[in-house]
Scaffold this active site. Structure first.
Site, PDB file in Angstrom:
ATOM      1  N   TYR A 124       0.822  -1.354   0.050  1.00 41.98           N
ATOM      2  CA  TYR A 124      -0.070   0.117   0.050  1.00 41.98           C
ATOM      3  C   TYR A 124       0.879   1.242  -0.058  1.00 41.98           C
ATOM      4  O   TYR A 124       0.471   2.050  -0.577  1.00 41.98           O
ATOM      5  CB  TYR A 124      -0.692   0.066   1.376  1.00 41.98           C
ATOM      6  CG  TYR A 124      -1.810   1.304   1.245  1.00 41.98           C
ATOM      7  CD1 TYR A 124      -2.694   1.480   0.445  1.00 41.98           C
ATOM      8  CD2 TYR A 124      -1.917   1.925   2.386  1.00 41.98           C
ATOM      9  CE1 TYR A 124      -3.501   2.597   0.509  1.00 41.98           C
ATOM     10  CE2 TYR A 124      -2.670   3.192   2.532  1.00 41.98           C
ATOM     11  CZ  TYR A 124      -3.355   3.584   1.545  1.00 41.98           C
ATOM     12  OH  TYR A 124      -3.981   4.729   1.502  1.00 41.98           O
ATOM     13  N   ARG A 131       1.113   6.927  -6.949  1.00 42.09           N
ATOM     14  CA  ARG A 131       0.235   7.679  -7.203  1.00 42.09           C
ATOM     15  C   ARG A 131       0.947   9.059  -6.976  1.00 42.09           C
ATOM     16  O   ARG A 131       0.332   9.909  -7.865  1.00 42.09           O
ATOM     17  CB  ARG A 131      -0.971   7.709  -6.208  1.00 42.09           C
ATOM     18  CG  ARG A 131      -2.005   8.467  -6.290  1.00 42.09           C
ATOM     19  CD  ARG A 131      -3.524   8.101  -5.602  1.00 42.09           C
ATOM     20  NE  ARG A 131      -3.100   7.665  -4.305  1.00 42.09           N
ATOM     21  CZ  ARG A 131      -4.064   7.366  -3.302  1.00 42.09           C
ATOM     22  NH1 ARG A 131      -5.405   7.324  -3.859  1.00 42.09           N
ATOM     23  NH2 ARG A 131      -3.995   7.150  -1.937  1.00 42.09           N
ATOM     24  N   TYR A 184      -1.107  12.713   6.864  1.00 39.67           N
ATOM     25  CA  TYR A 184      -0.569  11.722   7.580  1.00 39.67           C
ATOM     26  C   TYR A 184       0.721  11.950   7.934  1.00 39.67           C
ATOM     27  O   TYR A 184       1.462  12.207   7.120  1.00 39.67           O
ATOM     28  CB  TYR A 184      -1.052  10.415   7.202  1.00 39.67           C
ATOM     29  CG  TYR A 184      -2.416   9.883   7.160  1.00 39.67           C
ATOM     30  CD1 TYR A 184      -3.396  10.696   8.049  1.00 39.67           C
ATOM     31  CD2 TYR A 184      -2.822   8.889   6.568  1.00 39.67           C
ATOM     32  CE1 TYR A 184      -4.713  10.254   7.981  1.00 39.67           C
ATOM     33  CE2 TYR A 184      -4.080   8.189   6.681  1.00 39.67           C
ATOM     34  CZ  TYR A 184      -5.042   9.155   7.392  1.00 39.67           C
ATOM     35  OH  TYR A 184      -6.182   8.535   7.413  1.00 39.67           O
ATOM     36  N   ARG A 197     -11.726  13.158   1.647  1.00 41.46           N
ATOM     37  CA  ARG A 197     -12.579  12.167   2.492  1.00 41.46           C
ATOM     38  C   ARG A 197     -13.975  11.957   1.564  1.00 41.46           C
ATOM     39  O   ARG A 197     -14.676  11.064   1.710  1.00 41.46           O
ATOM     40  CB  ARG A 197     -12.960  12.599   3.569  1.00 41.46           C
ATOM     41  CG  ARG A 197     -11.780  12.724   4.492  1.00 41.46           C
ATOM     42  CD  ARG A 197     -11.361  11.553   5.072  1.00 41.46           C
ATOM     43  NE  ARG A 197      -9.904  11.524   5.724  1.00 41.46           N
ATOM     44  CZ  ARG A 197      -9.085  10.570   6.102  1.00 41.46           C
ATOM     45  NH1 ARG A 197      -9.262   9.420   5.476  1.00 41.46           N
ATOM     46  NH2 ARG A 197      -8.142  10.636   7.031  1.00 41.46           N
ATOM     47  N   GLU A 305     -14.399  -1.629   5.552  1.00 41.02           N
ATOM     48  CA  GLU A 305     -14.186  -0.171   4.911  1.00 41.02           C
ATOM     49  C   GLU A 305     -15.578   0.029   4.064  1.00 41.02           C
ATOM     50  O   GLU A 305     -16.056  -0.909   3.439  1.00 41.02           O
ATOM     51  CB  GLU A 305     -13.023   0.110   4.007  1.00 41.02           C
ATOM     52  CG  GLU A 305     -12.971   1.224   3.354  1.00 41.02           C
ATOM     53  CD  GLU A 305     -11.828   1.562   2.523  1.00 41.02           C
ATOM     54  OE1 GLU A 305     -10.569   1.314   3.193  1.00 41.02           O
ATOM     55  OE2 GLU A 305     -11.651   1.877   1.702  1.00 41.02           O
TER      56      GLU A 305
END
Length: 317
Positions: A124, A131, A184, A197, A305
């Site tokens: 991940y 990305r 983060y 979000r 999720e």
């Protein structure tokens, strides 16, 4: 018909060859073996292929899909997954710049082994690095004006990306209960995730809202490890907070409630389906469209999720 995403491994029926299609190896946990998301819009459509991206677009919206097998990616420097992710997003941004849909609205990312350690780091984290590199190379912001998105671990298959883009930029929505993902701390990896979000398209009539994959995270920490019931409850608290923020910025009294949306629920362990289903239905009732699939979530301690959307033209078949 703009495009189709097929989840699961059953026979989804005949798909017209002109329609861009994403096939995702996330087993459907109840009902038919496969589930189709069929995205529609009004007006004349243009269909095309640019590099590996198959796309279809109207005057205002573009749907695209591509897949890249990691085995076909050259080795060197970064991991194969990072190379595949960066290549995929570079191709997407090249298409969007060429066609005039610079605003990436919603992106769905799927690849196997999302929590596995390989090439010295978690996969991940490799995805996030690829990305972000592509966003920077394509002249896109990596904070603030970023799309809604999710990244899930599949049972197999290539790196697969499907997405929606707009001519007019949507509004990025954040959750006051959570640290923005792109801020983060480094304990979650050297490159932060590049997503909002939620994303709200005020240029569409009615406005379209996408809530990104949402889990049991408050601040930046996972809450309720090993408790799938509590994680489901916390996920809905976060979705409710996002909907409140979307209502605050939307004009003309546009509001989305939990029961107004469609849901895709990713469950790590199939044995947890009953508990997750009960928690979901407690919040959204029996009428809201919900599909439950098995997938690995981006953090190994997350068991569920939930993503949601509203105001769009979607069919389930």
């Amino acid at each position: 018909m703009l495009g189709i995403a097929i989840l699961g491994d059953g026979d989804a029926g005949l798909v017209p060859p002109a329609i861009p299609t994403a096939r995702i190896a996330t087993p459907v946990l109840e009902g038919p073996q496969s589930m189709c998301e069929i995205w529609r819009t009004r007006g004349p459509l243009e269909t095309g292929l640019r590099g590996r991206v198959r796309y279809r677009c109207s005057d205002t919206m573009l749907f695209g899909a591509l897949e890249i097998g990691e085995g076909a990616v050259p080795v060197g420097g970064a991991s194969r997954l990072q190379h595949a992710t960066e290549a995929a997003y570079r191709e997407v941004f090249g298409l969007l710049d060429e066609k005039g849909y610079r605003a990436l609205f919603r992106a769905w990312n799927y690849f196997p082994g999302i929590n596995d350690e390989a090439d010295g780091s978690e996969r991940y984290r490799q995805f996030n690095a690829g990305r972000q590199e592509a966003f920077r190379a394509g002249g896109r912001s990596t904070t603030g004006h970023v799309p809604a998105a999710c990244a899930l671990g599949t049972a197999g298959g290539p790196f697969t990306l499907y997405f929606l883009a707009l001519r007019e930029a949507p509004v990025a929505i954040e959750n006051p209960r959570q640290v923005c993902a792109y801020h983060y701390p480094q304990q979650y990896g050297p490159r932060s995730p590049t997503f909002a979000r939620a994303s709200l398209a005020l240029s569409e009539a009615p406005p379209v809202l996408f809530v990104s994959g949402t889990a049991s995270i408050v601040g930046h920490r996972t809450l309720h490890p090993a408790d799938v019931v509590a994680q489901t409850e916390e996920s809905f608290r976060n979705i409710a907070a996002v909907l409140a923020e979307a209502g605050r910025v939307a004009p003309d009294g546009t509001r989305f409630g939990l029961r107004d949306l469609s849901y895709k629920v990713y469950v790590r362990h199939p044995a947890d389906l009953g508990a997750v289903r009960a928690g979901v239905r407690e919040h959204v009732g029996s009428e809201a469209p919900v599909v439950f699939v098995q997938a690995d979530v981006c953090r190994a301690d997350l068991l569920v999720e939930i993503e949601a959307s509203g105001g769009h033209a979607v069919e389930e078949a």
